[in-house]
Design an enzyme around this catalytic site. Structure first.
Site, PDB file in Angstrom:
ATOM      1  N   LYS A 108       7.247  -4.211  -1.820  1.00 43.31           N
ATOM      2  CA  LYS A 108       7.661  -5.127  -2.890  1.00 43.31           C
ATOM      3  C   LYS A 108       8.838  -5.999  -2.440  1.00 43.31           C
ATOM      4  O   LYS A 108       8.828  -7.202  -2.626  1.00 43.31           O
ATOM      5  CB  LYS A 108       8.061  -4.334  -4.156  1.00 43.31           C
ATOM      6  N   ARG A 145       9.022   0.402 -14.557  1.00 43.54           N
ATOM      7  CA  ARG A 145       8.535   1.534 -13.795  1.00 43.54           C
ATOM      8  C   ARG A 145       8.036   2.664 -14.663  1.00 43.54           C
ATOM      9  O   ARG A 145       7.588   3.682 -14.150  1.00 43.54           O
ATOM     10  CB  ARG A 145       9.687   2.093 -12.988  1.00 43.54           C
ATOM     11  N   ARG A 184      12.338   2.359   7.991  1.00 42.43           N
ATOM     12  CA  ARG A 184      12.964   1.184   7.367  1.00 42.43           C
ATOM     13  C   ARG A 184      14.447   1.104   7.725  1.00 42.43           C
ATOM     14  O   ARG A 184      15.156   2.106   7.729  1.00 42.43           O
ATOM     15  CB  ARG A 184      12.818   1.254   5.852  1.00 42.43           C
ATOM     16  N   ARG A 194      18.625   3.497   4.397  1.00 40.76           N
ATOM     17  CA  ARG A 194      19.023   3.761   3.021  1.00 40.76           C
ATOM     18  C   ARG A 194      19.194   5.255   2.827  1.00 40.76           C
ATOM     19  O   ARG A 194      18.392   6.034   3.332  1.00 40.76           O
ATOM     20  CB  ARG A 194      17.949   3.229   2.055  1.00 40.76           C
ATOM     21  N   ARG A 249      10.832  11.057  -4.406  1.00 47.04           N
ATOM     22  CA  ARG A 249      10.570   9.758  -5.039  1.00 47.04           C
ATOM     23  C   ARG A 249       9.079   9.602  -5.324  1.00 47.04           C
ATOM     24  O   ARG A 249       8.685   9.103  -6.381  1.00 47.04           O
ATOM     25  CB  ARG A 249      11.060   8.613  -4.145  1.00 47.04           C
TER      26      ARG A 249
END
Ligand code: AP5
Length: 222
Positions: free
Chosen positions: A14, A89, A128, A161, A172
């Site tokens: 996203k 969400r 990431r 992160r 998550r």
């Protein structure tokens, strides 16, 4: 005025793709995760509350994120529309967004769901890296910066992160995918959702998303 909701599981792409759609439509990206991370970095009351949930891979309570996000949506730069990344969400958030837009004579115009299998998501998040200055997103496997530790765009350090550690990533997925699927259903019932296969290389997914914008809501675009 165009309001586009970009949906996808954590790591679906996203944040990578939202700016592409924003450029296409000439509207800003409003990203709930970025709003919350800025609050955490600034040490505000919101940030301290949000950090308790984010660090465990849990969703921030609906009443908190609804207040913060709808307030952001009312800012002048979003008057002509916005790409919504990370909000809504949950079903409660989707209903609150519908109500707030209806009160202003607006609506969600379309929703695009970026679909990626969970195992691929876990690997993506392990690789990431984000830049500390502006949140530019890289991937050590699929979207490498020139140097593994420096942002190509602004030269700031690249970091992982805190919620991208494997145990948090699993949490998550477990906590956040079931309510996300309810949101997908919410927009399916309104006939305004399109699915885009997010497994392809980034530029192919961008092209599919831009194509999806040009297809009437609800039709299959890819
Ligand atoms: P948030 O920041 O919104 O995180 P997220 O939704 O979990 O999404 P991510 O940012 O992890 O992934 P993404 O889909 O943007 O993927 P990206 O483009 O980076 O939220 C963080 C936290 O805040 C939440 O966990 C929650 O606690 C809280 N929160 C936020 N909103 C909330 C809300 N509404 N309600 C309650 N709580 C909320 O891509 C991932 C990686 O893959 C990158 O390395 C990228 O380079 C790479 N990549 C992208 N596309 C491809 C591709 N096609 N092929 C290969 N690699 C790719």
């Amino acid at each position: 005025m165009t309001v586009v909701v970009l949906l996808g599981a954590p790591g679906a792409g996203k944040g990578t793709q939202a700016p592409v759609l924003a450029d296409e439509l000439g509207v800003p990206v409003l990203a709930s995760g970025d709003l919350l991370r800025a609050a955490v970095a600034n040490g505000t009351a919101l940030g301290r509350e949000a950090d308790r949930y984010m660090s465990r891979g849990q969703l921030v309570p609906d009443e908190t994120i609804v207040r913060v996000f709808l307030d952001r949506l009312e800012q002048p730069d979003a008057k002509s529309g916005a790409i919504l990344d990370g909000f809504p969400r949950t079903e409660v958030q989707a209903e609150a967004l519908d109500r707030a837009l209806a009160e202003a004579g607006r609506r969600v115009d379309r929703t695009i769901f970026i679909d990626v299998p969970v195992e691929e998501l876990v690997e993506r998040m392990a690789n990431r890296r984000i830049c500390t200055a502006n949140g530019h997103v890289y991937n050590l496997a699929s979207n490498r910066p020139k140097s593994d530790s420096v942002c190509d765009v602004d030269g700031s350090p690249l970091v992982q992160r805190p919620d991208d550690r494997e145990e948090t990533v699993r949490a998550r997925m477990n906590e956040q995918i079931p309510p996300l699927l309810e949101v997908v259903e919410h927009y399916r019932n309104q006939g305004i959702i399109q699915h885009v296969d997010g497994r392809e290389p980034i530029s192919n997914v961008s092209a599919r998303l831009v194509r999806a914008l040009g297809v009437a809501p609800g039709q299959v675009s890819t």
